[in-house]
Design a protein around this motif. Structure first.
Motif, short mmCIF file in Angstrom:
data_model
loop_
_atom_site.label_atom_id
_atom_site.label_comp_id
_atom_site.label_asym_id
_atom_site.label_seq_id
_atom_site.Cartn_x
_atom_site.Cartn_y
_atom_site.Cartn_z
N LYS A 106 -0.28 5.02 19.60
CA LYS A 106 0.98 5.00 18.86
C LYS A 106 0.80 5.55 17.45
O LYS A 106 1.68 6.22 16.92
CB LYS A 106 1.52 3.56 18.78
N SER A 107 -0.35 5.27 16.85
CA SER A 107 -0.60 5.80 15.51
C SER A 107 -0.71 7.32 15.52
O SER A 107 -0.30 7.99 14.59
CB SER A 107 -1.87 5.18 14.93
N ILE A 108 -1.25 7.86 16.61
CA ILE A 108 -1.36 9.32 16.73
C ILE A 108 0.01 9.94 16.98
O ILE A 108 0.30 11.05 16.54
CB ILE A 108 -2.35 9.69 17.86
N LEU A 109 0.87 9.20 17.70
CA LEU A 109 2.23 9.68 17.94
C LEU A 109 3.02 9.78 16.65
O LEU A 109 4.00 10.51 16.57
CB LEU A 109 2.96 8.73 18.88
N GLY A 110 2.61 9.04 15.62
CA GLY A 110 3.36 9.03 14.37
C GLY A 110 4.43 7.97 14.34
O GLY A 110 5.37 8.06 13.58
N THR A 111 4.30 6.94 15.19
CA THR A 111 5.28 5.86 15.21
C THR A 111 4.66 4.58 14.71
O THR A 111 3.48 4.34 14.90
CB THR A 111 5.81 5.63 16.64
N ARG B 49 0.86 -1.17 0.00
CA ARG B 49 0.00 0.00 0.00
C ARG B 49 0.90 1.23 0.00
O ARG B 49 1.71 1.41 0.91
CB ARG B 49 -0.90 0.01 1.24
N PRO B 50 0.80 2.10 -1.00
CA PRO B 50 1.72 3.24 -1.11
C PRO B 50 1.39 4.35 -0.11
O PRO B 50 0.85 5.40 -0.46
CB PRO B 50 1.52 3.71 -2.56
N THR B 51 1.69 4.11 1.16
CA THR B 51 1.42 5.09 2.20
C THR B 51 2.63 6.01 2.39
O THR B 51 3.75 5.70 1.94
CB THR B 51 1.11 4.40 3.54
N THR B 52 2.41 7.11 3.10
CA THR B 52 3.49 8.06 3.35
C THR B 52 4.60 7.42 4.18
O THR B 52 5.78 7.70 3.98
CB THR B 52 2.94 9.30 4.09
N GLY B 53 4.22 6.52 5.10
CA GLY B 53 5.19 5.92 6.00
C GLY B 53 6.24 5.08 5.31
O GLY B 53 7.40 5.04 5.73
N ASN B 54 5.88 4.36 4.22
CA ASN B 54 6.86 3.49 3.57
C ASN B 54 7.40 4.06 2.26
O ASN B 54 8.07 3.36 1.51
CB ASN B 54 6.26 2.09 3.31
N LYS C 261 -6.87 17.34 18.39
CA LYS C 261 -7.31 17.38 16.99
C LYS C 261 -8.26 16.23 16.66
O LYS C 261 -9.22 16.40 15.91
CB LYS C 261 -6.09 17.30 16.05
N THR C 262 -7.98 15.05 17.22
CA THR C 262 -8.81 13.88 16.92
C THR C 262 -10.05 13.79 17.81
O THR C 262 -10.88 12.90 17.61
CB THR C 262 -7.99 12.58 17.10
N GLY C 263 -10.16 14.67 18.80
CA GLY C 263 -11.33 14.66 19.68
C GLY C 263 -11.24 13.69 20.82
O GLY C 263 -12.22 13.48 21.54
N LEU C 264 -10.07 13.06 21.01
CA LEU C 264 -9.91 12.15 22.13
C LEU C 264 -9.95 12.89 23.46
O LEU C 264 -10.48 12.40 24.45
CB LEU C 264 -8.59 11.37 22.00
N TYR D 279 -6.87 5.00 11.48
CA TYR D 279 -7.46 6.00 12.37
C TYR D 279 -6.74 7.33 12.24
O TYR D 279 -7.36 8.39 12.20
CB TYR D 279 -7.41 5.51 13.82
N ARG D 280 -5.40 7.28 12.18
CA ARG D 280 -4.63 8.52 12.07
C ARG D 280 -4.94 9.24 10.76
O ARG D 280 -5.12 10.47 10.75
CB ARG D 280 -3.12 8.19 12.14
N GLU D 281 -5.00 8.49 9.65
CA GLU D 281 -5.26 9.12 8.36
C GLU D 281 -6.66 9.73 8.30
O GLU D 281 -6.86 10.81 7.73
CB GLU D 281 -5.08 8.10 7.24
N LEU D 282 -7.64 9.05 8.89
CA LEU D 282 -9.02 9.53 8.80
C LEU D 282 -9.30 10.70 9.73
O LEU D 282 -9.90 11.70 9.32
CB LEU D 282 -9.98 8.38 9.13
N PHE D 283 -8.88 10.58 10.98
CA PHE D 283 -9.34 11.52 11.99
C PHE D 283 -8.29 12.53 12.43
O PHE D 283 -8.62 13.52 13.08
CB PHE D 283 -9.85 10.76 13.22
N LEU D 284 -7.01 12.30 12.07
CA LEU D 284 -5.98 13.29 12.38
C LEU D 284 -5.60 14.07 11.13
O LEU D 284 -5.62 15.30 11.14
CB LEU D 284 -4.75 12.60 12.97
N HIS D 285 -5.27 13.36 10.05
CA HIS D 285 -4.87 14.03 8.82
C HIS D 285 -6.05 14.35 7.91
O HIS D 285 -5.85 15.02 6.88
CB HIS D 285 -3.86 13.16 8.06
N LYS D 286 -7.25 13.86 8.26
CA LYS D 286 -8.46 14.12 7.48
C LYS D 286 -8.30 13.69 6.02
O LYS D 286 -8.78 14.35 5.09
CB LYS D 286 -8.84 15.60 7.54
N SER D 287 -7.64 12.56 5.81
CA SER D 287 -7.42 12.04 4.46
C SER D 287 -8.67 11.33 3.96
O SER D 287 -9.33 10.61 4.70
CB SER D 287 -6.23 11.09 4.45
#
Length: 600
Positions: free
Chosen positions: A559-564, A110-115, A442-445, A180-188
């Motif tokens: 951890k996904s919100i931390l960006g790790t 999957r061509p994500t930003t992370g890889n 940002k994510t409403g947590l 979750y990070r892509e949908l609710f943090l980065h609004k992708s």
């Protein structure tokens, strides 16, 4: 004393110190998956295997398959070693030190930003060696990937749609990590289209689902996309008579993922990584994918594990002590069949005994019991001092325990006041989790005080019924007013049933229960799966198939919100060190020294 007796004694001594002895030798009521009409996840596996077979068959002879960690986990659920050998494929993980041999290369990811960095490095290695290679993007390519591969001539780029995979008889997943990070943090919106496409493909295999209900902003968008997508029914399509799709945003219930999980598989996910599990069992090994015992205990409450394993051990003991001389030929034939599985189950019980013993040692920890007490006090709206004391006493700020409790408090209390933010966040987590706290907002947590509390939670004998399960159970009551305390986004749509499927439905004369496909957008926990199964056992008027973007825990979500990534211990830098130092120029020397140490 033989092995099976020792197994029972170990479990009873560790897990049931106060339990009463069992009178019968029957297994306890386990929330097993139901028999869902003619639905079978094998159809999904078969569809994926055919697509992969077409990809691998395009290149004759030996070939190397390069996959990222996300796709490796995905393929492990649907592909066996025999399949790889038959197709002459040797798989490699996409890493920074990857070594490519003199064979054609097929890249599947999957061509994500992370890889993307590892992908760009792999392309440079392949171009230097003048290798021909094929890239298959799951489920589609991206503009950033096209920039990486621009002006290259030795490659083939294609898109491949690999949809939902079965993790159980009634559990499906897309295995989209960090969704979750892509949908609710980065609004992708990329994930939204991929989910809608996967559900559309699911219908092309199993038949059109007439009703769609969606709760939450992302779910409503997916429902709108789904209704606009054409359905291409294949020759393999058989109608499974699924009556309704329920799309449910993870944002509606942010409490359940952050509670300590109470099922066996969920607790394993909380405490143990796969590498640590193998370390505990060493020199033994346990393949969870093919384990014969795990399906019987994975969704059991932790309090029932010892009793269940002891009863399974007693059944194996009866097989061991059976008098073969008194058996007839038919009895001897059935006994021979049971022996085939006997050794595997005996080995499995030994491994699970070691795991449960180690697990229970952690659960006996005072810290674990203290967190459970705080969770129930927060859910029961009993404000007390133990929460404040726990936050102030947090010494290990790399632990997520305090943050998870803060999120629960924010959700059940309708947000945190300014005083609470200053007291809890800045006092306990000032520098260590600064950017994490911004992302939580940002994510409403974590939210600011609004003056209104969340709808009361259902607590029965120290047992929390997930809010998501309670809402979905009452999905027939869904409307704007009913969902107002949780979300202001709701829609209900219908799809036209093709004539061929209507004819198939008319042939069925046997009464059947309605089946609903519940899809969690943003992740689902093991406890929620267990809650749905218990709901069906107690009230079998409706059956559920659970779908999700991925299986999550509170730690994995944070951890996904931390960006790790799950394997990384250090968060990705959000800003340069110079910018950060400018922002903290008013810190004392001691605080600045601690901050510089954290940056390293």
């Amino acid at each position: 004393m033989n092995f099976l007796h020792r197994t029972g004694d170990i479990l009873r001594s560790h897990l049931f110190k106060t339990a009463q002895p069992e009178e019968e030798n029957t297994l306890i009521d386990n929330p097993e998956p139901p028999v869902l009409g003619n639905f079978s996840g094998q159809d999904l596996i078969h569809d994926i295997q055919i697509k992969l077979q077409d990809i691998f068959s395009a290149i004759i002879g030996p070939k190397t398959l390069v996959v990222d960690q996300e796709m490796l986990t995905y393929l492990d659920h649907v592909i066996t070693e025999e399949f790889y050998k038959k197709m002459q494929v040797k798989s490699q993980l996409l890493t920074s030190d990857i070594n490519i041999e003199n064979e054609p290369v097929i890249c599947l990811f999957r061509p994500t930003t992370g890889n993307m960095k590892d992908i760009a490095r792999l392309i440079r290695i392949l171009d230097i060696n003048a290798k021909k290679y094929s890239f298959f993007n799951i489920p589609r390519t991206t503009s950033r990937f096209n920039e990486c591969i621009d002006n290259k001539v030795n490659h083939i780029i294609e898109e491949c749609e690999l949809g939902l995979i079965p993790l159980g008889k009634d559990l499906l997943s897309l295995e989209m990590k960090n969704c979750y990070r892509e949908l609710f943090l980065h609004k992708s919106t990329r994930c939204l289209h991929d989910i809608a496409q996967a559900l559309s493909h699911f219908q092309s295999i199993y038949g059109t689902i007439p009703k769609i209900k969606a709760a939450g902003d992302c779910s409503v968008k997916i429902a709108e996309m789904l209704c606009k997508m054409p359905l291409n029914r294949s020759d393999r399509t058989t109608s499974t008579h699924i009556d309704e799709i329920i799309l449910f945003d993870r944002q509606i219930d942010l409490i359940t993922p952050h509670l300590l999980q109470t099922t066996y598989q969920g607790t394993l996910d909380e405490f143990f990584k796969p590498s640590y599990i193998q370390k505990i069992l060493k020199p033994k090994t346990l393949e969870l994918k093919t384990d014969p015992i795990l399906p019987e205990i994975e969704y059991l409450p932790n309090s029932e594990l010892g009793r269940q394993l002891t009863l399974i051990a007693k059944k194996l003991e009866s097989i061991e002590k059976a008098d073969k001389n008194k058996m007839s030929l038919s009895e001897l034939g059935s006994y021979t069949k049971t022996l085939f599985d006997y050794q595997r189950r005996r080995h499995s019980i030994s491994c699970h005994t070691a795991l449960i013993t180690e697990l229970y040692k952690r659960m006996e920890n005072n810290q674990y019991n203290r967190i459970k007490d705080i969770e129930y006090s927060l859910l029961d709206s009993n404000e007390n001092k133990i929460f404040d004391d726990f936050i102030y006493e947090q010494e290990d700020q790399s632990s997520f325990s305090g943050l998870r409790l803060l999120i629960i408090k924010s959700q059940v209390s309708g947000g945190l006041s300014k005083k609470e933010c200053k007291t809890y966040l800045h006092h306990a987590y000032d520098r260590e989790h600064l950017f994490t706290l911004l992302n939580l907002e940002k994510t409403g947590l974590i939210t600011k005080k609004t003056g209104k509390k969340t709808t009361p939670f259902k607590l029965q004998k120290d047992h929390y019924t997930p809010l998501s399960v309670s809402l979905i159970k009452n999905s027939n009551k869904w409307n704007t007013e009913f969902l107002a305390p949780f979300t202001n986004q709701f829609c209900e749509k219908s799809q036209e049933i093709p004539l061929t499927q209507q004819i198939e439905d008319e042939k069925i004369t046997v009464p059947r229960k309605p089946i609903k496909l519940v899809f969690f957008v943003g992740g689902c926990t093991r406890d929620e799966v267990a809650a749905f199964r218990l709901l069906q056992n107690k009230d079998p008027t409706c059956e559920y198939i659970i779908g999700t973007t991925e299986m999550i825990t509170g730690n994995s979500l944070l951890k996904s919100i931390l960006g790790t990534s799950p394997e990384s211990k250090k968060p990705e830098p959000l800003y340069s060190k110079e910018i950060l130092r400018q922002q903290f120029k008013n810190l004392t020397k001691e605080q600045l020294a601690a901050f510089n140490q954290a940056l390293k």
